[in-house]
Design a protein around this motif. Structure first.
Motif, PDB file in Angstrom:
ATOM      1  N   GLY A 230       0.804  -1.213   0.000  1.00  0.00           N
ATOM      2  CA  GLY A 230       0.000   0.000   0.000  1.00  0.00           C
ATOM      3  C   GLY A 230       0.837   1.264   0.000  1.00  0.00           C
ATOM      4  O   GLY A 230       2.059   1.231  -0.175  1.00  0.00           O
ATOM      5  N   TYR A 338      -7.867  -5.953   6.174  1.00  0.00           N
ATOM      6  CA  TYR A 338      -6.892  -5.145   5.451  1.00  0.00           C
ATOM      7  C   TYR A 338      -7.170  -5.109   3.947  1.00  0.00           C
ATOM      8  O   TYR A 338      -6.262  -4.906   3.140  1.00  0.00           O
ATOM      9  CB  TYR A 338      -5.464  -5.659   5.684  1.00  0.00           C
ATOM     10  CG  TYR A 338      -4.967  -5.483   7.098  1.00  0.00           C
ATOM     11  CD1 TYR A 338      -4.730  -4.210   7.628  1.00  0.00           C
ATOM     12  CD2 TYR A 338      -4.724  -6.586   7.909  1.00  0.00           C
ATOM     13  CE1 TYR A 338      -4.263  -4.057   8.923  1.00  0.00           C
ATOM     14  CE2 TYR A 338      -4.262  -6.437   9.216  1.00  0.00           C
ATOM     15  CZ  TYR A 338      -4.030  -5.171   9.716  1.00  0.00           C
ATOM     16  OH  TYR A 338      -3.571  -5.017  11.005  1.00  0.00           O
ATOM     17  N   GLY A 339      -8.413  -5.327   3.546  1.00  0.00           N
ATOM     18  CA  GLY A 339      -8.765  -5.303   2.132  1.00  0.00           C
ATOM     19  C   GLY A 339      -8.623  -6.635   1.433  1.00  0.00           C
ATOM     20  O   GLY A 339      -8.989  -6.757   0.260  1.00  0.00           O
ATOM     21  N   TYR A 363      -7.741  -8.815  -3.506  1.00  0.00           N
ATOM     22  CA  TYR A 363      -7.379  -7.617  -2.749  1.00  0.00           C
ATOM     23  C   TYR A 363      -8.321  -6.495  -3.139  1.00  0.00           C
ATOM     24  O   TYR A 363      -8.443  -6.155  -4.328  1.00  0.00           O
ATOM     25  CB  TYR A 363      -5.933  -7.253  -3.075  1.00  0.00           C
ATOM     26  CG  TYR A 363      -5.372  -6.050  -2.373  1.00  0.00           C
ATOM     27  CD1 TYR A 363      -5.396  -5.932  -0.988  1.00  0.00           C
ATOM     28  CD2 TYR A 363      -4.773  -5.029  -3.103  1.00  0.00           C
ATOM     29  CE1 TYR A 363      -4.850  -4.828  -0.350  1.00  0.00           C
ATOM     30  CE2 TYR A 363      -4.209  -3.927  -2.485  1.00  0.00           C
ATOM     31  CZ  TYR A 363      -4.259  -3.824  -1.103  1.00  0.00           C
ATOM     32  OH  TYR A 363      -3.703  -2.731  -0.482  1.00  0.00           O
ATOM     33  N   CYS A 364      -8.990  -5.911  -2.159  1.00  0.00           N
ATOM     34  CA  CYS A 364     -10.014  -4.885  -2.409  1.00  0.00           C
ATOM     35  C   CYS A 364      -9.692  -3.624  -1.618  1.00  0.00           C
ATOM     36  O   CYS A 364     -10.347  -3.308  -0.615  1.00  0.00           O
ATOM     37  CB  CYS A 364     -11.395  -5.396  -2.005  1.00  0.00           C
ATOM     38  SG  CYS A 364     -11.766  -7.090  -2.470  1.00  0.00           S
ATOM     39  N   ASN A 365      -8.661  -2.915  -2.039  1.00  0.00           N
ATOM     40  CA  ASN A 365      -8.246  -1.708  -1.314  1.00  0.00           C
ATOM     41  C   ASN A 365      -7.886  -0.632  -2.320  1.00  0.00           C
ATOM     42  O   ASN A 365      -6.724  -0.400  -2.639  1.00  0.00           O
ATOM     43  CB  ASN A 365      -7.058  -2.028  -0.405  1.00  0.00           C
ATOM     44  CG  ASN A 365      -6.710  -0.886   0.531  1.00  0.00           C
ATOM     45  OD1 ASN A 365      -7.439   0.100   0.620  1.00  0.00           O
ATOM     46  ND2 ASN A 365      -5.592  -1.014   1.227  1.00  0.00           N
ATOM     47  N   PHE A 370      -4.406   1.400   4.559  1.00  0.00           N
ATOM     48  CA  PHE A 370      -4.841   0.372   5.503  1.00  0.00           C
ATOM     49  C   PHE A 370      -5.388   1.016   6.776  1.00  0.00           C
ATOM     50  O   PHE A 370      -4.999   2.119   7.152  1.00  0.00           O
ATOM     51  CB  PHE A 370      -3.682  -0.571   5.847  1.00  0.00           C
ATOM     52  CG  PHE A 370      -3.186  -1.359   4.675  1.00  0.00           C
ATOM     53  CD1 PHE A 370      -3.892  -2.468   4.215  1.00  0.00           C
ATOM     54  CD2 PHE A 370      -2.023  -0.992   4.022  1.00  0.00           C
ATOM     55  CE1 PHE A 370      -3.445  -3.195   3.126  1.00  0.00           C
ATOM     56  CE2 PHE A 370      -1.557  -1.724   2.937  1.00  0.00           C
ATOM     57  CZ  PHE A 370      -2.276  -2.821   2.482  1.00  0.00           C
ATOM     58  N   TYR A 375     -12.759  -0.405   2.307  1.00  0.00           N
ATOM     59  CA  TYR A 375     -12.386  -1.526   1.444  1.00  0.00           C
ATOM     60  C   TYR A 375     -13.561  -1.891   0.553  1.00  0.00           C
ATOM     61  O   TYR A 375     -14.721  -1.783   0.970  1.00  0.00           O
ATOM     62  CB  TYR A 375     -11.973  -2.734   2.287  1.00  0.00           C
ATOM     63  CG  TYR A 375     -10.860  -2.442   3.268  1.00  0.00           C
ATOM     64  CD1 TYR A 375      -9.611  -1.983   2.843  1.00  0.00           C
ATOM     65  CD2 TYR A 375     -11.047  -2.621   4.638  1.00  0.00           C
ATOM     66  CE1 TYR A 375      -8.592  -1.719   3.740  1.00  0.00           C
ATOM     67  CE2 TYR A 375     -10.035  -2.357   5.557  1.00  0.00           C
ATOM     68  CZ  TYR A 375      -8.811  -1.900   5.100  1.00  0.00           C
ATOM     69  OH  TYR A 375      -7.801  -1.636   5.986  1.00  0.00           O
TER      70      TYR A 375
END
Length: 416
Positions: A230, A338-339, A363-365, A370, A375
């Protein structure tokens, strides 16, 4: 060293390499990639941006012979053990298995009341559990709460019973050499404090049958190098504009999660080293509570009202709150944090005679931050999991099965 002994050593090493192949490089086979690309309306957005969504999928096709013996064909998409993802609640499944295994080694029934004490300021005690039938805590009830509702405190209590070193070494002993379990969940107590675990005792009919003192893990299980992900994270309400380091966080790679699933449902088909010391009743318990819906649950009684059928059933069902069909069951352990959104499931349709295993992470961020609670689980993660499960399930329905599987082993009686 004589030639015969050298031959035996080389043979042993070759068998170990065969049993535990290194998945260090990204693995994608043409079958799964072609299948997903047949449905651009379902997958184009995600698959066209692999670096952004970090999708990894393992799918195992199961074919039975006339004796009902299974043959496995596994396909992969984007699988890479060096591409870190946070495993979230999927680490709770090995916690249950190792806790059961430890109880069997000690000769203690999993329903025996377990009382957790304290030895340090950050630790908390447990002497009662009002959600259980007898009002007392036990490994069985903690396991039930984990499988039905992914309860974090229940995991923490099993983590404390197993101990950090025994948790990691137990996994390694069974061939899960890359997993790292370093901390409790939903408790910000720091890496060093997570090396300490509480005293525990089991009491039956008023007598202490086993007492375990507080312990400290002298071995270090954190990553050897930083794992920066990130572009920022929130700490104490303020944005820190630098990558978040996951080196001290848990890790459980996809290939090892998939192998663990196979060892639970097909213990006879895995190499002996990977089999856990579980009883037939342990397996029955796992099959029941990995697939039971909250509404089918007697204790905790509140699960009937507080949770919907599809709660923690990501593959195939996503976050749907409608009543789900009873002939299709996901025996699974999912997670999200955390996504990262994950599911690890054996899926069975008892009416149509369909079975498959799927393990996946996405991964969904979107903003790369974070701990900001922003998310895209609902807009990206759950739709992907639904479509992935649907696509593989439809493929299973369409392909020829020479022999209909006998799935009676997995047809269990639910609480209600």
């Amino acid at each position: 060293m004589n030639v015969f002994r050298l031959y035996k050593i080389l043979l042993c090493l070759s068998l170990q390499l065969f049993a535990y192949p290194s998945p260090a490089q990204s693995q994608t086979d043409h079958f799964l990639e072609r299948l997903l690309k047949k449905y651009p309306e379902r997958f184009t957005n995600v698959l066209s941006q692999p670096e952004k969504y970090k999708v990894q999928v393992l799918y195992t096709r199961i074919d039975r012979n006339r004796k009902n013996e299974p043959h496995f064909t596994t396909h992969s998409y984007g699988v890479n053990s060096t591409d870190y993802f946070y495993p979230a609640s999927t680490v709770k499944l090995p916690a249950i298995i190792l806790a059961f295994e430890k109880l069997n080694r000690l000769g203690i029934d999993k329903y025996t009341p377990m009382f957790t004490g304290t030895a340090r300021p950050e630790q908390t005690a447990v002497t009662r559990d009002t959600t259980s039938e007898d009002g007392l805590p036990s490994v069985a009830h903690y396991a039930k709460k984990i499988l039905l509702a992914s309860d974090n405190d229940a995991f923490n209590r099993l983590y404390e019973f197993i101990g950090q070193e025994e948790f990691n070494e137990g996994l390694k002993k069974h061939g899960y050499t890359q997993a790292r379990i370093t901390h409790r969940l939903d408790l910000n107590i720091g890496t060093e404090n997570n090396r300490y675990t509480n005293p525990v005792k089991f009491v039956k009919d008023g007598k202490v049958v086993y007492e375990q003192p507080a312990a400290y893990c002298s071995k270090v299980y954190t990553a050897h190098a930083p794992i920066p992900l990130g572009k920022g994270f929130v700490k104490n309400g303020k944005l820190v504009e630098e990558p978040f380091d996951f080196a001290e966080k848990n890790y459980f790679p996809l290939e090892e999660q998939h192998r663990l699933l196979r060892s639970i449902f097909f213990p006879e088909q895995v190499v002996p080293a990977e089999r856990f010391n579980l009883t037939p009743e342990d397996y029955r318990f796992l099959y029941q509570y990995m697939s039971q819906f909250p509404v089918e649950t007697s204790f905790p009684a509140n699960y009937t009202d507080d949770y919907y059928d599809g709660y923690v059933k990501f593959l195939l069902f996503g976050s749907t709150k409608t009543r789900l069909p009873r002939h299709i069951r996901l025996f699974n352990k999912s997670g999200d944090a955390y996504g990262f959104l994950l599911d690890n499931a054996y899926i069975a349709d008892f009416e149509k005679g369909i079975e498959l295993m799927v393990t996946a992470v996405i991964y969904c961020n979107e903003d790369g931050i974070f701990n900001d609670d922003k998310y895209e689980y609902e807009t990206v993660g759950f739709p992907f999991m639904v479509n992935l499960g649907k696509t593989l399930f439809e493929y299973e329905l369409s392909r020829k099965h020479t022999n209909r599987p006998d799935l009676s082993r997995f047809e269990v009686e639910y609480d209600k």
